[in-house]
Scaffold this active site. Structure first.
Site, PDB file in Angstrom:
ATOM      1  N   ASP A 189       0.869  -1.185   0.000  1.00  0.00           N
ATOM      2  CA  ASP A 189       0.000   0.000   0.000  1.00  0.00           C
ATOM      3  C   ASP A 189       0.902   1.230   0.000  1.00  0.00           C
ATOM      4  OD1 ASP A 189      -3.211   0.453   1.305  1.00  0.00           O
ATOM      5  OD2 ASP A 189      -1.873   2.137   0.904  1.00  0.00           O
ATOM      6  N   ARG A 207      -0.767   2.361   7.147  1.00  0.00           N
ATOM      7  CA  ARG A 207      -1.663   1.203   7.049  1.00  0.00           C
ATOM      8  C   ARG A 207      -0.873  -0.105   7.038  1.00  0.00           C
ATOM      9  NH1 ARG A 207      -7.000   2.562   3.336  1.00  0.00           N
ATOM     10  NH2 ARG A 207      -7.974   3.807   4.955  1.00  0.00           N
ATOM     11  N   THR A 259     -11.487   3.607  -5.387  1.00  0.00           N
ATOM     12  CA  THR A 259     -12.061   4.250  -6.574  1.00  0.00           C
ATOM     13  C   THR A 259     -13.225   5.139  -6.106  1.00  0.00           C
ATOM     14  OG1 THR A 259     -13.432   2.265  -6.898  1.00  0.00           O
ATOM     15  CG2 THR A 259     -11.443   2.427  -8.234  1.00  0.00           C
ATOM     16  N   SER A 288     -10.884  -3.731  -7.564  1.00  0.00           N
ATOM     17  CA  SER A 288     -11.571  -2.463  -7.273  1.00  0.00           C
ATOM     18  C   SER A 288     -12.839  -2.409  -8.111  1.00  0.00           C
ATOM     19  CB  SER A 288     -10.697  -1.276  -7.691  1.00  0.00           C
ATOM     20  OG  SER A 288      -9.486  -1.282  -7.007  1.00  0.00           O
ATOM     21  N   PHE A 330     -17.640  -8.871  -3.587  1.00  0.00           N
ATOM     22  CA  PHE A 330     -19.023  -8.679  -3.120  1.00  0.00           C
ATOM     23  C   PHE A 330     -19.148  -8.722  -1.600  1.00  0.00           C
ATOM     24  CE2 PHE A 330     -19.386 -10.424  -7.442  1.00  0.00           C
ATOM     25  CZ  PHE A 330     -20.150  -9.420  -8.033  1.00  0.00           C
ATOM     26  N   LEU A 383     -29.102  -3.798  -4.820  1.00  0.00           N
ATOM     27  CA  LEU A 383     -29.241  -3.947  -3.362  1.00  0.00           C
ATOM     28  C   LEU A 383     -29.727  -2.638  -2.735  1.00  0.00           C
ATOM     29  CD1 LEU A 383     -25.968  -5.976  -2.632  1.00  0.00           C
ATOM     30  CD2 LEU A 383     -28.313  -6.841  -2.505  1.00  0.00           C
ATOM     31  N   GLY A 433     -25.882   3.599   4.216  1.00  0.00           N
ATOM     32  CA  GLY A 433     -24.606   4.319   4.168  1.00  0.00           C
ATOM     33  C   GLY A 433     -23.543   3.395   3.619  1.00  0.00           C
ATOM     34  N   CYS A 443     -19.716   2.482  -0.587  1.00  0.00           N
ATOM     35  CA  CYS A 443     -19.884   2.031  -1.977  1.00  0.00           C
ATOM     36  C   CYS A 443     -21.236   2.272  -2.626  1.00  0.00           C
ATOM     37  CB  CYS A 443     -19.512   0.557  -2.069  1.00  0.00           C
ATOM     38  SG  CYS A 443     -17.759   0.311  -1.735  1.00  0.00           S
ATOM     39  N   PHE A 444     -22.336   2.087  -1.906  1.00  0.00           N
ATOM     40  CA  PHE A 444     -23.641   2.163  -2.586  1.00  0.00           C
ATOM     41  C   PHE A 444     -23.798   3.479  -3.363  1.00  0.00           C
ATOM     42  CE2 PHE A 444     -26.413  -1.029   0.027  1.00  0.00           C
ATOM     43  CZ  PHE A 444     -25.758  -2.068  -0.603  1.00  0.00           C
TER      44      PHE A 444
HETATM   45  N1  LIG Z   1     -15.114  -1.344   1.380  1.00  0.00           N
HETATM   46  C1  LIG Z   1     -15.771  -2.428   0.964  1.00  0.00           C
HETATM   47  O1  LIG Z   1     -16.505  -3.065   1.714  1.00  0.00           O
HETATM   48  C2  LIG Z   1     -15.638  -2.901  -0.447  1.00  0.00           C
HETATM   49  C3  LIG Z   1     -14.900  -2.184  -1.356  1.00  0.00           C
HETATM   50  N2  LIG Z   1     -14.871  -2.577  -2.666  1.00  0.00           N
HETATM   51  C4  LIG Z   1     -14.071  -1.814  -3.630  1.00  0.00           C
HETATM   52  O2  LIG Z   1     -12.693  -2.042  -3.300  1.00  0.00           O
HETATM   53  C5  LIG Z   1     -11.930  -0.869  -3.589  1.00  0.00           C
HETATM   54  C6  LIG Z   1     -11.168  -0.450  -2.350  1.00  0.00           C
HETATM   55  O3  LIG Z   1     -12.100  -0.142  -1.332  1.00  0.00           O
HETATM   56  P1  LIG Z   1     -11.608   0.151   0.173  1.00  0.00           P
HETATM   57  O4  LIG Z   1     -10.761  -0.950   0.655  1.00  0.00           O
HETATM   58  O5  LIG Z   1     -12.822   0.478   0.945  1.00  0.00           O
HETATM   59  O6  LIG Z   1     -10.698   1.452  -0.079  1.00  0.00           O
HETATM   60  P2  LIG Z   1      -9.670   2.165   0.929  1.00  0.00           P
HETATM   61  O7  LIG Z   1      -9.632   3.597   0.529  1.00  0.00           O
HETATM   62  O8  LIG Z   1      -9.977   1.820   2.333  1.00  0.00           O
HETATM   63  O9  LIG Z   1      -8.262   1.496   0.589  1.00  0.00           O
HETATM   64  C7  LIG Z   1      -7.611   1.713  -0.607  1.00  0.00           C
HETATM   65  C8  LIG Z   1      -6.099   1.661  -0.375  1.00  0.00           C
HETATM   66  O10 LIG Z   1      -5.434   1.675  -1.631  1.00  0.00           O
HETATM   67  C9  LIG Z   1      -4.198   2.350  -1.444  1.00  0.00           C
HETATM   68  N3  LIG Z   1      -3.670   2.804  -2.728  1.00  0.00           N
HETATM   69  C10 LIG Z   1      -4.168   3.770  -3.541  1.00  0.00           C
HETATM   70  N4  LIG Z   1      -3.404   3.867  -4.658  1.00  0.00           N
HETATM   71  C11 LIG Z   1      -2.423   2.950  -4.543  1.00  0.00           C
HETATM   72  C12 LIG Z   1      -1.337   2.563  -5.372  1.00  0.00           C
HETATM   73  N5  LIG Z   1      -1.128   3.142  -6.562  1.00  0.00           N
HETATM   74  N6  LIG Z   1      -0.496   1.606  -4.939  1.00  0.00           N
HETATM   75  C13 LIG Z   1      -0.719   1.008  -3.727  1.00  0.00           C
HETATM   76  N7  LIG Z   1      -1.736   1.313  -2.911  1.00  0.00           N
HETATM   77  C14 LIG Z   1      -2.575   2.272  -3.309  1.00  0.00           C
HETATM   78  C15 LIG Z   1      -4.571   3.507  -0.524  1.00  0.00           C
HETATM   79  O11 LIG Z   1      -3.427   3.994   0.124  1.00  0.00           O
HETATM   80  C16 LIG Z   1      -5.567   2.844   0.422  1.00  0.00           C
HETATM   81  O12 LIG Z   1      -4.942   2.358   1.595  1.00  0.00           O
HETATM   82  C17 LIG Z   1     -12.928   0.183  -4.099  1.00  0.00           C
HETATM   83  O13 LIG Z   1     -12.954   0.141  -5.502  1.00  0.00           O
HETATM   84  C18 LIG Z   1     -14.257  -0.298  -3.544  1.00  0.00           C
HETATM   85  O14 LIG Z   1     -15.337   0.127  -4.337  1.00  0.00           O
HETATM   86  C19 LIG Z   1     -15.518  -3.679  -3.108  1.00  0.00           C
HETATM   87  C20 LIG Z   1     -16.258  -4.441  -2.238  1.00  0.00           C
HETATM   88  C21 LIG Z   1     -16.346  -4.129  -0.827  1.00  0.00           C
HETATM   89  O1  LIG Z   2     -19.257  -2.840  -2.779  1.00  0.00           O
HETATM   90  C1  LIG Z   2     -19.309  -2.818  -1.565  1.00  0.00           C
HETATM   91  O2  LIG Z   2     -18.652  -2.072  -0.845  1.00  0.00           O
HETATM   92  C2  LIG Z   2     -20.265  -3.698  -0.819  1.00  0.00           C
HETATM   93  O3  LIG Z   2     -21.446  -2.883  -0.564  1.00  0.00           O
HETATM   94  C3  LIG Z   2     -22.429  -3.535   0.225  1.00  0.00           C
HETATM   95  O4  LIG Z   2     -21.896  -3.916   1.477  1.00  0.00           O
HETATM   96  P1  LIG Z   2     -21.761  -2.877   2.702  1.00  0.00           P
HETATM   97  O5  LIG Z   2     -21.966  -1.493   2.208  1.00  0.00           O
HETATM   98  O6  LIG Z   2     -20.485  -3.194   3.371  1.00  0.00           O
HETATM   99  O7  LIG Z   2     -22.947  -3.288   3.710  1.00  0.00           O
HETATM  100  P2  LIG Z   2     -24.486  -3.656   3.511  1.00  0.00           P
HETATM  101  O8  LIG Z   2     -24.799  -4.742   4.438  1.00  0.00           O
HETATM  102  O9  LIG Z   2     -24.844  -3.834   2.097  1.00  0.00           O
HETATM  103  O10 LIG Z   2     -25.202  -2.352   4.076  1.00  0.00           O
HETATM  104  C4  LIG Z   2     -25.138  -1.113   3.380  1.00  0.00           C
HETATM  105  C5  LIG Z   2     -26.026  -0.106   4.083  1.00  0.00           C
HETATM  106  O11 LIG Z   2     -27.411  -0.440   3.911  1.00  0.00           O
HETATM  107  C6  LIG Z   2     -28.066  -0.511   5.168  1.00  0.00           C
HETATM  108  N1  LIG Z   2     -29.100  -1.555   5.092  1.00  0.00           N
HETATM  109  C7  LIG Z   2     -28.750  -2.820   4.750  1.00  0.00           C
HETATM  110  C8  LIG Z   2     -29.718  -3.791   4.633  1.00  0.00           C
HETATM  111  C9  LIG Z   2     -31.069  -3.476   4.866  1.00  0.00           C
HETATM  112  O12 LIG Z   2     -31.995  -4.313   4.780  1.00  0.00           O
HETATM  113  N2  LIG Z   2     -31.384  -2.186   5.204  1.00  0.00           N
HETATM  114  C10 LIG Z   2     -30.428  -1.225   5.314  1.00  0.00           C
HETATM  115  O13 LIG Z   2     -30.752  -0.052   5.610  1.00  0.00           O
HETATM  116  C11 LIG Z   2     -26.956  -0.837   6.162  1.00  0.00           C
HETATM  117  O14 LIG Z   2     -27.317  -0.473   7.455  1.00  0.00           O
HETATM  118  C12 LIG Z   2     -25.818  -0.028   5.592  1.00  0.00           C
HETATM  119  O15 LIG Z   2     -25.916   1.298   6.002  1.00  0.00           O
HETATM  120  C13 LIG Z   2     -22.894  -4.818  -0.482  1.00  0.00           C
HETATM  121  O16 LIG Z   2     -23.825  -5.510   0.358  1.00  0.00           O
HETATM  122  C14 LIG Z   2     -21.700  -5.725  -0.778  1.00  0.00           C
HETATM  123  O17 LIG Z   2     -22.133  -6.863  -1.529  1.00  0.00           O
HETATM  124  C15 LIG Z   2     -20.672  -4.934  -1.587  1.00  0.00           C
HETATM  125  O18 LIG Z   2     -19.523  -5.736  -1.848  1.00  0.00           O
END
Ligand SMILES: NC(=O)C1=CN([C@@H]2O[C@H](COP(=O)(O)OP(=O)(O)OC[C@H]3O[C@@H](n4cnc5c(N)ncnc54)[C@H](O)[C@@H]3O)[C@@H](O)[C@H]2O)C=CC1
Ligand SMILES: O=C(O)[C@H]1O[C@H](OP(=O)(O)OP(=O)(O)OC[C@H]2O[C@@H](n3ccc(=O)[nH]c3=O)[C@H](O)[C@@H]2O)[C@H](O)[C@@H](O)[C@@H]1O
Length: 474
Positions: free
Chosen positions: A25, A30, A83, A122, A154, A219, A265, A268-269
């Site tokens: 990273d 981190r 992203t 991503s 996911f 979703l 919240g 991502c959504f």
């Molecule tokens: N947060 C989640 O629950 C989920 C996130 N995603 C996707 O995954 C991706 C990352 O999400 P988060 O982990 O929440 O982001 P984040 O912002 O928490 O982490 C991203 C990390 O990438 C690092 N970074 C940026 N540019 C870089 C580079 N050129 N080389 C090395 N490291 C670099 C940053 O320093 C940061 O620590 C996004 O596209 C998001 O949409 C997908 C599913 C679930």
């Molecule tokens: O791309 C992503 O980052 C992820 O986004 C969501 O996951 P996440 O945002 O972590 O959590 P969720 O459980 O989906 O909840 C999202 C928000 O909706 C709210 N929520 C969820 C479910 C519900 O029935 N009602 C509701 O208000 C939650 O409280 C929360 O604020 C998707 O569920 C994941 O599949 C996806 O990978």
């Protein structure tokens, strides 16, 4: 290369002892945190998993600041960089910012000395893989071959480990060429170490990219649909919990992601739907863009309506009134506050002059202050927050706030959470609502933004309870 990338890598490493996984990273802090017992995120079960692969007898999980060396040594590279929504330039406020991804790709092209499989994890707009391929082809070393795959993630915060261990599906997008299939096969082998092959689906590259945006939009759409119905319930005397229960029994509809709330919240959504809107507009599909935009509009409306209800119940003013907020994270079992509904609700209450005290079992105090400023008091306990408050506002569905009977599922999730250094011990006892009633001031409102309380039981204690999607008691 990220927060959730680190979680995914921990699961991959612990299930593939013969594979060496290195997480890098740009953010050195981190990497330091990943290498310690105070991980950069709270995720139930994560520390246990990381420690096993990072510190155990068969170490195969490493965290490093040496990005170039990690690239040189890797055969397969997961791109998990952030992203976020673009803040400047074309598409600002809607399109996804691909600068971090491009930076990482350019670094790979610059230093790679042998063939690599590049896995886009991503969330990205449809056809990003094409851009990645162009950059690699034009700037990579001659003779080095790159295969680009899409493998969207996911997992959901709070249940990430379970989601990764038992996903509904693993999606691999590849170009329909022998090289594309061979790269997809190599990635499938990594996942097949712990899951049945028939859950690993291979589709077209661009379909995989769009599927990720579509899944999040669908979703979120379900939640906005239910939240829009909750407004009708509040006005008519119908009960949203009964409506969702009865609708969810229809197997074509199902019960998941169907809980009315103060609003969704998370990081991502909103950003992914905005990206879908931008793509639609770019393609000249204004009606399609407006359709998806309405999912976000209803979410904003929901947060605002909930806040207006608080103000209205409290005599149309909250100025100088002490209000206790229970829960600040965007959902339970995470310390993530990104786009949390609490940010909107509390910001407006503070703007209207309320004295707000917040308790969240996991959110960090400095993060709360970064999100909404230091005008709020952040408390060590729910009781401290509720002391002399006129109203309690539940904004996150942490188990400890509900006064319903604890289920077996909850008990086992509590066990999984376990104590984690650097965080409060998350196995906490349930809130003592009679005590809360004693220490509050009249009119003792409970505004339940998550429908977690048994309103009848609280009313017996002298509370006035207002729930989402249920008629007002006042
Ligand atoms: N947060 C989640 O629950 C989920 C996130 N995603 C996707 O995954 C991706 C990352 O999400 P988060 O982990 O929440 O982001 P984040 O912002 O928490 O982490 C991203 C990390 O990438 C690092 N970074 C940026 N540019 C870089 C580079 N050129 N080389 C090395 N490291 C670099 C940053 O320093 C940061 O620590 C996004 O596209 C998001 O949409 C997908 C599913 C679930
Ligand atoms: O791309 C992503 O980052 C992820 O986004 C969501 O996951 P996440 O945002 O972590 O959590 P969720 O459980 O989906 O909840 C999202 C928000 O909706 C709210 N929520 C969820 C479910 C519900 O029935 N009602 C509701 O208000 C939650 O409280 C929360 O604020 C998707 O569920 C994941 O599949 C996806 O990978």
């Amino acid at each position: 290369m990220c927060i959730y990338g680190g979680t995914t890598c921990a699961v991959i490493a612990s299930n593939n002892p013969e594979v060496v996984v290195t997480v890098v990273d740009l953010n050195a802090e981190r990497i330091k945190a990943w290498s310690s017992d105070e991980l950069p995120i709270y995720e139930p079960g994560l520390l246990h998993l990381v420690k096993k692969a990072r510190d155990g007898a068969r170490r195969n999980l490493f965290f490093s600041k040496s990005i170039s060396s990690a690239i040189i040594e890797a055969d397969l590279i997961f791109m998990c960089v952030n992203t976020p929504t673009k803040q400047t330039g074309p598409g600002a406020g809607q399109a996804l910012e691909l600068d971090y991804l491009e930076g990482a790709i350019r670094r790979i092209a610059e230093v790679a000395q042998n063939d690599k499989i590049i896995v886009e994890k991503s969330t990205v707009p449809c056809r990003t893989a094409e851009t990645i391929r162009e950059i690699l082809d034009t700037t990579g070393r001659p003779g080095v071959k790159f295969s680009v795959l899409s493998n969207p993630e996911f997992l959901a915060a709070g249940t990430a480990i379970a989601d990764l261990l038992q996903p509904d599906r693993v999606l691999i997008g590849c170009s329909k060429t022998p090289d594309g299939y061979s790269a997809a096969g190599a990635l499938a082998d990594v996942y097949a170490a712990w899951m049945p092959r028939d859950r690993i689906i291979t589709i077209n590259l661009f379909s995989a990219e769009l599927t990720k945006l579509a899944a999040n939009a669908l979703l979120a759409q379900r939640i906005s649909s239910i939240n829009s119905l909750s407004a009708i319930c509040e006005a008519t005397g119908a009960d949203i919990e009964e409506v969702t229960y009865a609708c969810g029994l229809d197997s074509r509809i199902g019960p998941s992601m169907f809980k009315a709330s103060v609003g969704f919240g998370g990081s991502c959504f909103k950003k992914d739907i905005l990206s879908l809107c931008y793509i639609s507009e770019f393609l000249g599909l204004a009606e399609v863009s407006a359709y998806w935009k309405s999912v976000i509009d209803i979410n904003e409306y929901q947060k605002d309506k909930f806040t207006s209800r608080i103000v209205s119940c409290l005599g149309n003013t909250v100025t100088k009134k002490k209000l206790a907020v229970l829960g600040f994270t965007f959902k339970k079992d995470t310390d993530d506050t990104r786009e949390s509904a609490a940010i909107s609700v509390v910001s407006r209450l503070v703007a209207e002059g309320a004295h707000v005290s917040i308790y969240d079992p996991c959110a960090k105090t400095d993060q709360i202050w970064r999100d909404i400023g230091t005008y709020v008091t952040v408390c060590e306990s729910a009781y401290e927050a509720c002391m002399n408050a006129q109203a309690v506002i539940i904004l996150t569905e942490w188990d400890e706030f509900n006064n319903r009977v604890t289920t077996d599922a909850q008990r086992s999730s509590d066990r999984l959470r376990g104590p984690q250094p650097g965080f409060v011990n998350l196995i906490r006892s349930k809130l003592d609502w009679p005590l809360v009633a004693d220490i509050m001031c009249p009119p003792k409102y409970v505004f339940d933004g998550r429908n977690v309380v048994d309103a009848g039981k609280l009313e017996e204690l002298g509370f006035r309870v207002e729930c989402v999607g249920k008629p007002s008691m006042s």
